[in-house]
Write a protein that holds these residues in place. Structure first.
Motif, short mmCIF file in Angstrom:
data_model
loop_
_atom_site.label_atom_id
_atom_site.label_comp_id
_atom_site.label_asym_id
_atom_site.label_seq_id
_atom_site.Cartn_x
_atom_site.Cartn_y
_atom_site.Cartn_z
N UNK A 10 0.88 -1.16 0.00
CA UNK A 10 0.00 0.00 0.00
C UNK A 10 0.92 1.22 0.00
N UNK A 11 0.75 2.11 -0.92
CA UNK A 11 1.63 3.27 -1.04
C UNK A 11 3.11 2.86 -1.02
N UNK A 12 3.41 1.80 -1.75
CA UNK A 12 4.78 1.26 -1.89
C UNK A 12 5.38 0.72 -0.60
N UNK A 13 4.55 0.56 0.43
CA UNK A 13 4.99 -0.07 1.67
C UNK A 13 4.44 -1.48 1.72
N UNK A 14 5.30 -2.42 2.14
CA UNK A 14 4.81 -3.79 2.31
C UNK A 14 3.94 -3.83 3.56
N UNK A 15 2.70 -4.30 3.42
CA UNK A 15 1.78 -4.33 4.57
C UNK A 15 1.37 -5.77 4.94
N UNK A 16 1.76 -6.73 4.12
CA UNK A 16 1.44 -8.12 4.44
C UNK A 16 2.06 -9.04 3.41
N UNK A 17 2.08 -10.33 3.73
CA UNK A 17 2.67 -11.28 2.79
C UNK A 17 2.12 -12.67 3.08
N UNK A 18 2.35 -13.55 2.11
CA UNK A 18 1.96 -14.96 2.28
C UNK A 18 2.91 -15.82 1.48
N UNK A 19 3.18 -17.00 2.01
CA UNK A 19 4.06 -17.94 1.32
C UNK A 19 3.36 -19.26 1.12
N UNK A 20 3.80 -19.97 0.11
CA UNK A 20 3.18 -21.28 -0.16
C UNK A 20 4.16 -22.17 -0.89
N UNK A 21 3.93 -23.48 -0.76
CA UNK A 21 4.65 -24.47 -1.57
C UNK A 21 3.62 -25.10 -2.50
N UNK A 22 4.02 -25.20 -3.77
CA UNK A 22 3.13 -25.80 -4.77
C UNK A 22 3.59 -27.24 -4.98
N UNK A 23 2.88 -28.17 -4.38
CA UNK A 23 3.32 -29.57 -4.39
C UNK A 23 2.29 -30.40 -5.16
N UNK A 24 2.71 -30.79 -6.36
CA UNK A 24 1.84 -31.51 -7.30
C UNK A 24 0.53 -30.74 -7.44
N UNK A 25 -0.58 -31.26 -6.91
CA UNK A 25 -1.85 -30.54 -7.10
C UNK A 25 -2.35 -29.91 -5.80
N UNK A 26 -1.43 -29.71 -4.84
CA UNK A 26 -1.83 -29.09 -3.57
C UNK A 26 -0.97 -27.87 -3.28
N UNK A 27 -1.60 -26.86 -2.72
CA UNK A 27 -0.85 -25.71 -2.20
C UNK A 27 -0.76 -25.85 -0.69
N UNK A 28 0.46 -25.78 -0.17
CA UNK A 28 0.66 -25.78 1.28
C UNK A 28 1.05 -24.36 1.70
N UNK A 29 0.20 -23.72 2.45
CA UNK A 29 0.51 -22.35 2.90
C UNK A 29 1.54 -22.42 4.02
N UNK A 30 2.63 -21.65 3.88
CA UNK A 30 3.68 -21.65 4.92
C UNK A 30 3.49 -20.51 5.91
N UNK A 31 3.07 -19.36 5.44
CA UNK A 31 2.85 -18.24 6.35
C UNK A 31 1.96 -17.16 5.71
N UNK A 32 1.22 -16.50 6.57
CA UNK A 32 0.40 -15.36 6.17
C UNK A 32 0.51 -14.36 7.32
N UNK A 33 0.86 -13.13 7.02
CA UNK A 33 0.91 -12.13 8.09
C UNK A 33 0.63 -10.75 7.52
N UNK A 34 0.02 -9.94 8.36
CA UNK A 34 -0.28 -8.54 8.01
C UNK A 34 0.32 -7.67 9.11
N UNK A 35 0.87 -6.54 8.73
CA UNK A 35 1.46 -5.62 9.72
C UNK A 35 0.41 -5.29 10.79
N UNK A 36 0.80 -5.34 12.08
CA UNK A 36 -0.19 -5.10 13.15
C UNK A 36 -0.96 -3.78 12.98
#
Ligand SMILES: CC(C)(COP(=O)(O)OP(=O)(O)OC[C@H]1O[C@@H](n2cnc3c(N)ncnc32)[C@H](O)[C@@H]1OP(=O)(O)O)[C@@H](O)C(=O)NCCC(=O)NCCS
Length: 149
Positions: free
Chosen positions: A51-77
């Motif tokens: 937002x306004x060129x500031x990182x305000x949140x992120x999420x990570x995932x692994x794409x394993x065959x036909x499944x997505x495994x979410x590793x992390x999701x966080x938003x700035x407090x």
């Protein structure tokens, strides 16, 4: 919320991501962990919200065959409750659909009612428990799944 942009995370974003990571988790990932995920792990995909060129949140995932495994999701407090978590999880569902993948899964701390509510809103169901999964507090993990039709 139209001024929130979702894009891929790069190495240049790691400083801002680490700040949110440290404010969000009792056992935060290290810089090395994020660098390795972005540079070396061929199965991983990391996205962020800005937002306004500031990182305000992120999420990570692994794409394993036909499944997505979410590793992390966080938003700035300071930016929580504004729909940013929603956008990140919606984007993960979109990635799953676009790649014709079958399901998305993740582990969440049993007591993390806010995150569980976010995932349930997006169609995830609680399917199991990993007892003592989080070694810092010995807390159980709830395993959640979302099947895409
Ligand atoms: C979980 C987290 C990512 C949510 O992000 P957010 O941007 O605040 O979430 P949003 O504003 O998009 O809200 C989306 C949904 O989350 C849930 N939610 C968000 N804040 C909540 C609160 N204070 N209480 C209960 N549910 C809440 C609701 O289901 C909400 O939907 P609604 O607004 O229609 O009720 C954020 O709280 C966070 O970073 N927490 C710390 C890190 C973490 O626990 N990550 C999850 C690890 S599995």
């Amino acid at each position: 919320m139209s001024n929130i942009n979702i894009r891929e995370m790069t190495e240049k974003d790691i400083d801002q991501v680490l700040e949110i990571e440290r404010l969000s988790f009792t056992t935060p990932w290290s810089r090395d962990a994020f660098e390795s995920e972005i540079k070396k792990n061929l199965l991983s995909k990391y996205i962020l919200a800005e937002k306004n060129e500031q990182v305000v949140g992120y999420a990570g995932m692994w794409l394993i065959v036909d499944e997505i495994h979410i590793t992390n999701v966080a938003v700035h407090p300071n930016k929580r409750g504004e729909g940013i978590g929603d956008k990140l999880v919606s984007k993960i569902s979109e990635i799953c659909r676009d790649r014709d993948m079958r399901a998305i899964t993740l582990e969440v701390r049993k007591t993390n009612d806010v995150a569980k509510s976010l995932y349930i809103k997006h169609g995830f169901k609680e399917v199991g428990i990993r007892p003592g999964y989080y070694s810092d507090t010995n807390e159980d993990a709830i395993i959640m799944w979302k099947e895409l039709g």
